[in-house]
Design an enzyme around this catalytic site. Structure first.
Site, mmCIF file in Angstrom:
data_model
loop_
_atom_site.group_PDB
_atom_site.id
_atom_site.type_symbol
_atom_site.label_atom_id
_atom_site.label_comp_id
_atom_site.label_asym_id
_atom_site.label_seq_id
_atom_site.Cartn_x
_atom_site.Cartn_y
_atom_site.Cartn_z
ATOM 1 N N GLN A 186 0.822 -1.216 0.000
ATOM 2 C CA GLN A 186 0.000 0.000 0.000
ATOM 3 C C GLN A 186 0.855 1.266 0.000
ATOM 4 O O GLN A 186 0.474 2.281 -0.607
ATOM 5 C CB GLN A 186 -0.994 -0.004 1.159
ATOM 6 C CG GLN A 186 -0.424 -0.141 2.549
ATOM 7 C CD GLN A 186 -0.309 -1.577 3.018
ATOM 8 O OE1 GLN A 186 -0.117 -2.487 2.224
ATOM 9 N NE2 GLN A 186 -0.409 -1.781 4.327
ATOM 10 N N ASN A 209 10.340 -6.467 1.789
ATOM 11 C CA ASN A 209 10.156 -7.909 1.590
ATOM 12 C C ASN A 209 9.768 -8.213 0.149
ATOM 13 O O ASN A 209 9.716 -7.320 -0.707
ATOM 14 C CB ASN A 209 9.127 -8.454 2.588
ATOM 15 C CG ASN A 209 7.748 -7.817 2.412
ATOM 16 O OD1 ASN A 209 7.414 -7.302 1.346
ATOM 17 N ND2 ASN A 209 6.948 -7.847 3.466
ATOM 18 N N SER A 233 18.765 -10.043 1.433
ATOM 19 C CA SER A 233 20.151 -9.627 1.629
ATOM 20 C C SER A 233 21.108 -10.809 1.512
ATOM 21 O O SER A 233 20.734 -11.960 1.735
ATOM 22 C CB SER A 233 20.299 -8.975 2.999
ATOM 23 O OG SER A 233 21.527 -8.315 3.106
ATOM 24 N N GLN A 255 24.540 -11.167 8.135
ATOM 25 C CA GLN A 255 23.622 -11.161 6.995
ATOM 26 C C GLN A 255 22.528 -12.200 7.159
ATOM 27 O O GLN A 255 21.371 -11.961 6.802
ATOM 28 C CB GLN A 255 24.402 -11.436 5.701
ATOM 29 C CG GLN A 255 25.192 -10.254 5.191
ATOM 30 C CD GLN A 255 24.340 -9.018 5.031
ATOM 31 O OE1 GLN A 255 23.431 -8.983 4.227
ATOM 32 N NE2 GLN A 255 24.612 -7.990 5.815
ATOM 33 N N HIS A 258 19.160 -11.241 8.778
ATOM 34 C CA HIS A 258 18.210 -10.351 8.104
ATOM 35 C C HIS A 258 16.874 -11.044 7.867
ATOM 36 O O HIS A 258 15.816 -10.451 8.037
ATOM 37 C CB HIS A 258 18.777 -9.873 6.764
ATOM 38 C CG HIS A 258 19.554 -8.597 6.875
ATOM 39 N ND1 HIS A 258 18.971 -7.393 7.171
ATOM 40 C CD2 HIS A 258 20.872 -8.337 6.718
ATOM 41 C CE1 HIS A 258 19.885 -6.454 7.201
ATOM 42 N NE2 HIS A 258 21.058 -7.001 6.936
ATOM 43 N N GLU A 322 25.802 -8.887 -3.307
ATOM 44 C CA GLU A 322 25.437 -7.570 -2.767
ATOM 45 C C GLU A 322 26.604 -7.025 -1.929
ATOM 46 O O GLU A 322 27.042 -5.899 -2.117
ATOM 47 C CB GLU A 322 24.183 -7.717 -1.903
ATOM 48 C CG GLU A 322 23.759 -6.426 -1.225
ATOM 49 C CD GLU A 322 22.659 -6.644 -0.198
ATOM 50 O OE1 GLU A 322 22.005 -5.653 0.183
ATOM 51 O OE2 GLU A 322 22.451 -7.801 0.237
ATOM 52 N N HIS A 323 27.065 -7.820 -0.980
ATOM 53 C CA HIS A 323 28.226 -7.472 -0.145
ATOM 54 C C HIS A 323 29.335 -8.496 -0.390
ATOM 55 O O HIS A 323 29.058 -9.685 -0.505
ATOM 56 C CB HIS A 323 27.875 -7.513 1.342
ATOM 57 C CG HIS A 323 26.681 -6.695 1.720
ATOM 58 N ND1 HIS A 323 25.420 -7.241 1.870
ATOM 59 C CD2 HIS A 323 26.572 -5.379 1.991
ATOM 60 C CE1 HIS A 323 24.577 -6.291 2.226
ATOM 61 N NE2 HIS A 323 25.237 -5.157 2.301
ATOM 62 N N ASP A 356 26.820 -1.034 6.665
ATOM 63 C CA ASP A 356 25.387 -0.980 6.951
ATOM 64 C C ASP A 356 25.014 0.242 7.761
ATOM 65 O O ASP A 356 23.881 0.717 7.674
ATOM 66 C CB ASP A 356 24.957 -2.233 7.726
ATOM 67 C CG ASP A 356 24.561 -3.378 6.813
ATOM 68 O OD1 ASP A 356 24.504 -3.171 5.593
ATOM 69 O OD2 ASP A 356 24.310 -4.485 7.323
ATOM 70 N N GLU A 410 20.362 8.808 -44.665
ATOM 71 C CA GLU A 410 19.235 8.181 -43.960
ATOM 72 C C GLU A 410 17.891 8.567 -44.576
ATOM 73 O O GLU A 410 16.837 8.200 -44.055
ATOM 74 C CB GLU A 410 19.268 8.554 -42.473
ATOM 75 C CG GLU A 410 20.427 7.905 -41.722
ATOM 76 C CD GLU A 410 20.308 8.046 -40.209
ATOM 77 O OE1 GLU A 410 19.483 8.859 -39.734
ATOM 78 O OE2 GLU A 410 21.022 7.325 -39.501
ATOM 79 N N HIS A 415 15.663 16.807 -41.914
ATOM 80 C CA HIS A 415 16.847 16.942 -41.078
ATOM 81 C C HIS A 415 17.946 17.689 -41.836
ATOM 82 O O HIS A 415 18.594 18.590 -41.302
ATOM 83 C CB HIS A 415 17.380 15.553 -40.675
ATOM 84 C CG HIS A 415 16.638 14.922 -39.544
ATOM 85 N ND1 HIS A 415 15.311 14.566 -39.619
ATOM 86 C CD2 HIS A 415 17.061 14.565 -38.288
ATOM 87 C CE1 HIS A 415 14.949 14.012 -38.467
ATOM 88 N NE2 HIS A 415 15.989 13.996 -37.648
#
Length: 426
Positions: A186, A209, A233, A255, A258, A322-323, A356, A410, A415
């Site tokens: 939402q 998530n 993660s 990690q 998480h 990621e890390h 972090d 072209e 042009h």
């Protein structure tokens, strides 16, 4: 953790596979919620907030009084730590501001790019099992430095209809324009379409998530830009005999805690080292408040022994973590060969948790292998670049004939004519 010893390269894709579930059913649910928000606005926001967060809210806006009260609820120690982190993040990201360079490509032809801040940005900050007030700093500070005029923040309320005070304190500290008690799909829908008192933004940032990530990707198709595709993660660690097993275990767990769908990968040179790390994991797990979550994540995770250093590098680049922590004696040399990673941590005394929170780098990073084509959040994430060009009479004389030839080839006569008329005028 599953263990592999000098696996053949044919096995690598299956070893490096992320623990993602089938999102097709999830996406159908998210589409229905987004459609409802688009058509019903505030009514839908209240309905889903009550359903998913367990509280009914008439007003989503956080008041000045609530911000002031939150500041009183945060300990002085935490305030000081947040201020130190904010100063480092501001220092690092301010250095990224681009300069305007005017280039004369041909005598009389001058071109340049002007960076312009994205006017309205929306930040999503998770607030469920772990209220990520650090993400407020990581997202709002670069937005402020870039010059975004409107920085709004959405984060889910608890069952009493309140927001974690550390999130509100961080938001006030770094200049967030408006804060809303709104989470999940939402929140993404409200920022994408504009609903109730939440304004439509130009770009949405922030972790979340699987539902939040699905919502971000769906609204990005035609309604709003997003920072990057992202998911659970993850960390990869490269280690040799100079690494400290206790440190490595701590980094893996930082990690793993998480979420149960997080993943960690250890790549090292010996089976003995893996055994030492596993003993340390068992010992440290006992003391974690989120040990059950970390244990589930470890079931999704792997340790790989590769005696060849070049293969270690190749495997990690294939994984595109990621890390990435490089705890090896020649970490500088190895780091130069890393081409796919979100953020890299070098040496035995550089924990991933420093990035972090407080070293200054950004922790909003590409996951699920997207580090092979995406950067983490930085100043460029909050700006767009407009190109300019100015051509003098000398310039159109010099460049005009080339433009005419190309346009004619072209078969775009108008042009060509736009140049020909100017040349004849001269």
């Amino acid at each position: 953790m599953k263990k592999y010893f000098n696996p053949e390269k044919e096995q690598w894709p299956s070893i490096l596979k992320r623990p993602l579930f089938d999102a097709s059913e999830l996406e159908d649910q998210v589409k229905l919620i987004l459609k409802d928000i688009q058509s019903s606005g505030g009514h839908a926001l209240r309905k889903y907030t009550e359903k998913f967060d367990g509280t009914f809210l008439r007003k989503f806006s956080v008041t000045k009084e609530e911000l002031a009260e939150a500041e009183n609820l945060v300990s002085e120690d935490l305030k000081e730590a947040i201020q130190i982190a904010a100063a480092n993040i501001e220092k690092f990201h301010s250095a990224q501001l681009p300069e305007i360079k005017k280039i004369e490509t041909t005598p009389g032809v001058v071109c340049w790019q002007k960076p312009v801040a994205i006017e309205k940005v929306g930040l999503y900050i998770p607030g469920g099992s772990a209220p990520l007030f650090s993400s407020v700093l990581m997202l709002a500070l670069p937005a402020k430095i870039a010059g975004c005029k409107e920085i709004i923040l959405c984060t889910p309320p608890n069952k009493e209809g309140n927001i974690n005070p550390a999130i509100l304190y961080a938001a006030k500290l770094v200049g967030v324009t408006k804060v809303f008690k709104l989470g999940g799909v939402q929140a993404i829908g409200a920022m994408a379409y504009g609903a109730d008192c939440i304004p439509k933004v130009n770009k949405i940032f922030g972790p979340g998530n699987q539902y939040v990530m699905a919502a971000k990707q769906l609204v990005s198709i035609s309604d709003v830009a997003i920072d990057m595709p992202a998911g659970p993660s993850e960390v990869a660690i490269m280690a040799d005999e100079t690494a400290n097993p206790e440190f490595i275990a701590a980094d893996l767990l930082s990690q793993a805690e998480h979420g149960p769908d997080s993943q960690v990968l250890l790549v090292c040179k010996s089976a003995v080292f893996i055994e030492e790390v596993e003993r340390a994991l068992i010992g440290q797990l006992k003391n974690l408040s989120r040990s059950a979550i970390a244990e589930k994540a470890l079931l999704n995770s792997e340790s790989v022994v590769l005696e060849n250093e070049e293969e270690m590098i190749e495997l990690v680049n294939d994984y595109a973590p990621e890390h990435l922590i490089i705890a090896m004696k020649n970490y500088d040399e190895i780091a130069e060969k890393i081409i796919n990673a979100g953020s890299v941590f070098l040496g035995n005394y550089t924990p991933e948790s420093a990035g972090d929170y407080a070293s200054g780098t950004n922790h909003t990073l590409p996951t699920n292998g997207w580090a092979n084509s995406y950067s983490g959040v930085n100043i460029d994430s909050f700006i767009k670049k407009i190109t300019f060009q100015e051509i003098s009479k000398e310039g159109i004389r010099n460049l005009g004939p080339s433009i005419e030839i190309m346009a004619a080839a072209e078969e775009l006569d108008a042009h060509k004519n736009a140049v020909t008329l100017r040349l004849k005028n001269l």
